[in-house]
Design an enzyme around this catalytic site. Structure first.
Site, short mmCIF file in Angstrom:
data_model
loop_
_atom_site.label_atom_id
_atom_site.label_comp_id
_atom_site.label_asym_id
_atom_site.label_seq_id
_atom_site.Cartn_x
_atom_site.Cartn_y
_atom_site.Cartn_z
N CYS A 378 3.79 8.99 2.97
CA CYS A 378 5.09 9.43 2.45
C CYS A 378 5.53 10.73 3.14
CB CYS A 378 5.03 9.57 0.93
SG CYS A 378 6.66 9.62 0.15
N HIS A 494 3.14 4.20 -0.57
CA HIS A 494 1.92 4.78 -1.13
C HIS A 494 0.87 3.67 -1.31
CE1 HIS A 494 3.27 8.89 -2.34
NE2 HIS A 494 4.47 8.32 -2.32
N GLU A 496 -2.22 3.77 -1.71
CA GLU A 496 -3.33 4.09 -2.62
C GLU A 496 -3.15 3.45 -4.00
OE1 GLU A 496 -0.52 7.76 -2.77
OE2 GLU A 496 -1.30 6.36 -1.26
#
Length: 557
Positions: A378, A494, A496
């Site tokens: 990001c 993102h 994750e």
């Protein structure tokens, strides 16, 4: 529908989220479909406007919901996909009741906490509990509900009253409560003062707790400190939680060996045996509180486990890398640079605000020049582009990152580009494309207000910084890769948030492969096992019936 309410006492952060996730995991391992709801008694509508120092990271769901980080635990443990309505706050409940009152739904009655707020809580839970969270679309059989904060907090009272009523509404055989409390141990005597504790409880202590809390001794479960969160479901299983819940809630469970828990034991044992170390420098703004980067740390752990290395995360406050720190606090400056230079890889995660951005770019510059594995997420990707523009293209004062058209600067909550969006790979030779399994596109979760100016794309690509992934319209730059570098990747999304214990996120997996010196051999083998295929069946189903025990990690030897 069976409901299991998890409450906590003494202190917040006692581990209710891990307990709730673990209970859900062992029930799912029995073949049940499980969902989860997190209740947060704060008045905020959602977690979107929180500072990470206030409440930890903001977890983002597929539907764009900005929610409490515990929903990330539920998704990772249970391999499910939740929605924003799985996170219930006081603000959302009061907002819904006030909206009904304004429409005249209460027919002129005086609107009160009891019964209107308490009824609204119960209706919300009963409705949301039946929403499928598995890819097979099957309605859940068990709903695990975590009530945030501690019992006794003034803001929790309407929820406590709602569930006091709820137990009678759904009948005793369909509702039970798990209360998590702290059992401190005095260091010198080892005596328990009185169930979270540092070491296992003796039988006498369990009996004492049983007597004073009006429960059977078998209902007192010791959750002592363990080497890995993977061991918590095993700890609960060993103490008979499944058999108790089976009897207490009349659950349709066959008492047979559970392959899903066998995989968790394999993970826990594997984690304990790791000998080689790999270190990643996490260069960010909120490094004083690890909860600010919970999903990032988990994604790194999942990937490190997959490459058979023990992870060491070196937290670096990006401001400490800047020249102002050298002038004011030289020791702190040199310590930060020593951490960075001794790491095997560099990660610059997402974030907001100007503070520390110069330090992040200095770290990116070092990784680029030293050929050190780098991942920017990001803001980390945007700053990688800015660093390249400044130090390779020689640009100063040019606007590289622009405000998105839909961003409303006058409204903070829920105005970003949020949730699952598609990224199309534009290059067949992209490293990240190969790590994802040589797919044409990926769907990942986003949370950002700004983006790289697409009109400048060709200037970067002429000098070796390739934009290998774009959105469906080709208007937003989603993935960058640097030519002639061991691993230099930036992603606007993102990744994750979708990483799982035995299905690591490909961008993080690539970073750990490169940091461990195994990326090129893995790519040379054709990535025979994509990280996305390391633990569910090939159709993408997360059914608990999948024979998980037969699935292996990628072969990296």
């Amino acid at each position: 529908m069976k409901y299991i309410l998890v409450t906590g006492g003494v202190i917040s952060g006692i581990g209710k989220g891990i307990i709730a996730s673990s209970v859900g995991t062992i029930l799912k391992s029995c073949g049940l479909h499980v969902t989860a709801i997190k209740i947060d008694p704060y008045i905020n509508i959602d977690a979107g406007t929180f500072s990470p120092y206030e409440h930890g990271e903001v977890f983002v769901l597929d539907d764009g919901g900005e929610v409490d980080l515990d929903l990330g635990n539920y998704e990772r443990f249970l391999d499910i996909c939740l929605t924003k309505d799985n996170n219930l706050t006081t603000g959302r409940i009061y907002q819904s009741v006030i909206n009904k009152e304004r429409r005249g739904d209460y027919l002129g009655k005086t609107v009160q906490v009891v019964p209107h707020i308490t009824d609204a809580i119960q209706e919300w839970v009963m409705k949301q509990a039946r929403i499928s969270v598995d890819s097979d679309g099957v309605e859940p059989q068990v709903c695990v509900i975590e009530l945030g904060g501690t019992v006794g907090d003034i803001e929790s009272m309407p929820f406590i009253e709602a569930f006091r009523q709820f137990q009678f509404k759904v009948k005793k055989e369909n509702f039970c409560n798990i209360h998590v409390s702290l059992v401190p141990q005095v260091g010198h005597t080892g005596e328990h003062i009185m169930c979270r504790c540092t070491s296992p409880l003796e039988t006498a202590v369990k009996e004492k707790i049983s007597m004073f809390c009006h429960v059977e001794p078998t209902q007192v479960i010791c959750v002592h400190d363990v080497s890995s969160v993977y061991r918590v479901p095993l700890l609960l299983e060993d103490q008979g939680v499944v058999s108790y819940l089976c009897q207490r809630l009349s659950l349709p469970i066959e008492m047979r060996p559970r392959k899903m828990l066998a995989k968790w034991k394999e993970m826990a044992d594997r984690s304990a045996r790791l000998l080689e170390h790999v270190s990643i420098a996490l260069v960010g703004k909120y490094t004083k509180l690890s909860d600010s980067y919970t999903s990032v740390i988990k994604a790194l752990e999942h990937s490190a486990l997959a490459v058979n290395h023990k992870l060491e995360v070196k937290y670096i406050d990006s401001a400490d890398l800047e020249t102002t720190t050298l002038q004011n606090e030289p020791v702190k400056y040199h310590e930060a640079w020593q951490k960075l230079c001794s790491s095997h890889g560099v990660l610059v995660p997402g974030g907001f605000g100007v503070r520390g951005t110069e330090g992040k770019m200095l770290a990116i510059n070092w990784a680029r020049k030293q050929n050190k594995p780098f991942l920017g997420v990001c803001l980390g990707m945007q700053l990688a582009v800015c660093e390249f523009a400044r130090n390779v293209l020689g640009w100063e004062g040019k606007t590289i990152v622009i405000d998105m058209p839909e961003h409303n600067p006058g409204q903070m909550g829920g105005t970003m580009r949020l949730g699952k969006r598609r990224t199309i790979f534009k290059s067949s030779t992209s490293v990240l494309r190969k790590l994802y399994g040589d797919v044409e596109y990926v769907d990942e979760r986003h949370r950002h207000r700004f983006e790289v100016n697409p009109e400048l794309k060709h200037h970067f690509e002429k000098r070796g910084l390739q934009f290998v992934g774009e959105d469906v319209e080709g208007e937003r730059m989603e993935v960058i890769e640097l030519d002639d570098h061991c691993y230099f990747v930036g992603v606007q999304f993102h990744p994750e948030f979708t990483s799982r214990p035995i299905k690591p996120s490909p961008p993080y997996f690539g970073l750990l492969l490169a940091a461990a010196g195994k990326l090129q051999s893995y790519l040379a083998k054709g990535c025979r096992l994509s990280p996305r295929d390391t633990y569910s069946d090939r159709s993408g189903s997360s059914s608990p019936e999948v024979d998980i025990s037969e699935l292996k990690f990628p072969s990296l030897s």
